[in-house]
Design a protein around this motif. Structure first.
Motif, PDB file in Angstrom:
ATOM      1  N   SER A 192       7.543  31.227  54.948  1.00 32.37           N
ATOM      2  CA  SER A 192       7.185  30.590  56.211  1.00 32.37           C
ATOM      3  C   SER A 192       7.450  31.584  57.331  1.00 32.37           C
ATOM      4  O   SER A 192       8.604  31.919  57.609  1.00 32.37           O
ATOM      5  N   VAL A 193       6.392  32.053  57.941  1.00 37.38           N
ATOM      6  CA  VAL A 193       6.498  33.013  59.036  1.00 37.38           C
ATOM      7  C   VAL A 193       5.560  32.570  60.151  1.00 37.38           C
ATOM      8  O   VAL A 193       4.363  32.385  59.923  1.00 37.38           O
ATOM      9  N   GLY A 194       6.110  32.381  61.349  1.00 36.02           N
ATOM     10  CA  GLY A 194       5.280  32.059  62.494  1.00 36.02           C
ATOM     11  C   GLY A 194       5.530  30.715  63.124  1.00 36.02           C
ATOM     12  O   GLY A 194       5.010  30.421  64.204  1.00 36.02           O
ATOM     13  N   LEU A 195       6.343  29.867  62.487  1.00 40.66           N
ATOM     14  CA  LEU A 195       6.583  28.530  63.016  1.00 40.66           C
ATOM     15  C   LEU A 195       7.804  28.486  63.930  1.00 40.66           C
ATOM     16  O   LEU A 195       7.886  27.636  64.814  1.00 40.66           O
ATOM     17  N   LYS A 196       8.765  29.374  63.722  1.00 37.58           N
ATOM     18  CA  LYS A 196       9.939  29.417  64.582  1.00 37.58           C
ATOM     19  C   LYS A 196       9.609  30.186  65.862  1.00 37.58           C
ATOM     20  O   LYS A 196       8.752  31.068  65.871  1.00 37.58           O
ATOM     21  N   ALA A 197      10.336  29.853  66.920  1.00 36.64           N
ATOM     22  CA  ALA A 197      10.038  30.430  68.229  1.00 36.64           C
ATOM     23  C   ALA A 197      10.155  31.951  68.241  1.00 36.64           C
ATOM     24  O   ALA A 197       9.436  32.634  68.982  1.00 36.64           O
ATOM     25  N   ASP A 198      11.061  32.508  67.430  1.00 33.42           N
ATOM     26  CA  ASP A 198      11.256  33.952  67.442  1.00 33.42           C
ATOM     27  C   ASP A 198      10.537  34.648  66.296  1.00 33.42           C
ATOM     28  O   ASP A 198      10.719  35.849  66.075  1.00 33.42           O
ATOM     29  N   ASP A 199       9.715  33.919  65.534  1.00 35.81           N
ATOM     30  CA  ASP A 199       8.928  34.525  64.460  1.00 35.81           C
ATOM     31  C   ASP A 199       7.737  35.286  65.038  1.00 35.81           C
ATOM     32  O   ASP A 199       7.178  34.899  66.072  1.00 35.81           O
ATOM     33  N   PRO A 200       7.307  36.343  64.344  1.00 35.55           N
ATOM     34  CA  PRO A 200       6.014  36.931  64.704  1.00 35.55           C
ATOM     35  C   PRO A 200       4.894  36.002  64.252  1.00 35.55           C
ATOM     36  O   PRO A 200       5.077  35.176  63.353  1.00 35.55           O
ATOM     37  N   ILE A 201       3.760  36.112  64.888  1.00 35.23           N
ATOM     38  CA  ILE A 201       2.591  35.330  64.461  1.00 35.23           C
ATOM     39  C   ILE A 201       1.516  36.296  63.978  1.00 35.23           C
ATOM     40  O   ILE A 201       1.587  37.514  64.204  1.00 35.23           O
ATOM     41  N   LEU A 202       0.530  35.781  63.302  1.00 36.90           N
ATOM     42  CA  LEU A 202      -0.649  36.543  62.918  1.00 36.90           C
ATOM     43  C   LEU A 202      -1.817  36.057  63.773  1.00 36.90           C
ATOM     44  O   LEU A 202      -1.797  34.941  64.289  1.00 36.90           O
TER      45      LEU A 202
END
Length: 491
Positions: A192-202
């Protein structure tokens, strides 16, 4: 629940779900919305006659619904959320051979991607069951088996699409990568990458207006090809002296972070979904803008109706199916034998050695099913897309789908359903697409194949099948009430 000994059950259920899903809101009322049935197209917006308590209840229900959507981004995550909350609500895992008695509450999971809630009713199961079916997959992008590519110094993910989409709507949209990877050694890796506020997004970059003159000459269908929906994963050379390309770095990152190899991506289910959190829309906060409302809106309303259910006349099965957006396919889709197998097992557990195949088929014939799927509501920007006298409007309640051409429930079952809704004072409307100009499928045909009387419901949305759809909070609440009316109405 023990922590709220004097609170009404509806409040307890909503509070428990809000705590589980991270919402801090405590519903302030249990008043029932003062929605009025609207036969013959004479209905009015439920907001018009809504009291202060009605509006507060819709708002409270909307908060826990948004919290659910924020967590339930895919069918895998939805099943995990429903299963966890069902256990908190006292549901136990059903195992084959377990006889279901009145008041019993069970859950049963199908391969982590579909499931059912079972609530025991007063009548014998052999006399028929009530089924409420919705799907928990939504349009999205999926990674191909060998997804990592490279171009112009960027590492890109190669994707396929799940469900009907307008491709250009998925560009310039922050995306999260979620799913699982299964290795030959039997290990499951959750990603899971992108759902947390400090995650990078694609993101899939589109052309700027300055360089898009040729693109702008294309039809909407061809502005962005399906094969061009490739999000950026990494950029530029990496490592000392830039000796690693962006593509090579991605594989190193996957190995160091998740201990998976490039070949493991062949046995993966990784989805790209919009990363935006569900939000209130409009200054009056009556609307909800969120990804995944098709059809997890119905799944949420069904789940909440199941949690509040008691003293049902018939055993009820709340079905959450996968892969409706791709045609109900695969073992977790509604075209599989999962549901009839489950009903057969329940009949067998009740009848024991007296069980015979004709008794099972008679059970199906005596059952009633509610198939729920959202549908496009009247869009204020393009009202001409609908024949307005038969069009569903946001805020006017649930809609009975009357498509004609053999798709409808028979008239006596529609009359039975009208009676159930009217007795429960549930706001409802009807919907028919413009003839020959629109359409769509539901789970209903799969239920009808089992010789079960089936009726299709919906809730109108704006921007359906886009990264962010829009619902009305009063409709979400009305759907829960409609489901409750269906499963509690006596023959």
């Amino acid at each position: 629940m023990s922590s709220l000994p004097h609170a009404p059950r509806t409040v307890k259920t909503a509070l428990a779900l809000s705590l589980l899903l991270g919402s801090h809101l405590i519903p302030t009322t249990t008043a029932q919305a003062n929605d009025k049935p609207c036969p013959q197209g004479t209905c009015e917006s439920a907001w018009k006659a809504a009291s202060k308590d009605d509006k507060e209840q819709a708002s409270a229900f909307g908060e826990t619904y948004k919290a659910f959507l924020d967590r339930a981004r895919t069918e895998l995550l939805t099943v995990a959320a429903v299963r966890e909350e069902a256990a908190r609500q006292g549901f136990k895992e059903w195992t084959p051979g377990t006889r279901v008695e009145a008041g019993d509450k069970y859950f049963h999971v199908n391969r982590d991607r579909a499931m059912a809630l079972i609530i025991g009713g007063k009548a014998p199961i052999a006399d028929g069951v009530r089924i409420v079916a919705s799907h928990i997959d939504s349009p999205r992008l999926e990674l191909k088996g060998r997804p990592v590519d490279e171009g112009q110094g960027f590492a890109l993910f190669q994707t396929n699409y799940h469900g009907g989409i307008k491709t250009y709507q998925w560009t310039n949209t922050p995306l999260a990568l979620v799913g699982r990877v299964d290795t030959k050694a039997g290990k499951t890796v959750e990603i899971s990458v992108g759902l947390k506020a400090d995650d990078p997004i694609l993101m899939i970059p589109d052309l700027s207006p300055h360089t898009a003159r040729d693109q702008m000459k294309k039809s909407a269908r061809d502005v962005v090809a399906h094969e061009e929906l490739d999000p950026i994963v990494a950029h530029g050379p990496h490592g000392e002296d830039g000796k690693f390309s962006a593509r090579t770095w991605v594989f190193q990152y996957l190995k160091e972070t998740y201990d998976i190899e490039a070949a493991d991506l062949v046995s993966a289910e990784l989805s790209l979904v919009p990363a935006m959190r569900p939000r209130d829309m409009g200054l009056d906060r009556r609307l909800i803008a969120a990804y995944g409302q098709d059809d997890r809106l119905a799944a949420y309303a069904s789940m909440m109706a199941a949690f509040d259910a008691s003293r049902l006349p018939h055993t009820t099965i709340i079905q959450f199916a996968d892969n409706e957006e791709s045609g109900n396919v695969n073992v977790s889709g509604a075209s599989s034998t999962y549901l009839p197998d489950l009903v057969s097992e329940l009949v067998y557990a009740e009848l024991g050695d007296t069980y015979r195949q004709p008794l099972f088929t008679r059970t199906l014939r005596a059952s009633k099913a509610l198939s729920i799927d959202v549908n496009p509501g009247v869009n204020p920007m393009s009202p001409g897309a609908w024949e307005l006298s038969n069009a569903p409007r946001l805020g006017y309640g649930v809609n009975i789908k009357l498509y004609g051409r053999g798709f409808d429930a028979n008239s006596e079952f529609i009359a039975w359903t009208r009676n159930a809704l009217d007795e429960a004072n549930v706001a409802w409307q009807t919907t028919t697409y413009k003839v020959g100009r629109a359409g769509g499928g539901t789970l209903g045909k799969e239920l009808a194949k089992l010789n079960i009387d089936t009726i299709d419901f919906g809730v109108p949305l704006l921007s359906i099948h886009t990264p962010v759809a829009v619902s009305d909070k009063m409709d979400v609440l009305a759907l829960k009430k409609a489901i409750a009316a269906f499963i509690t109405h006596k023959d």
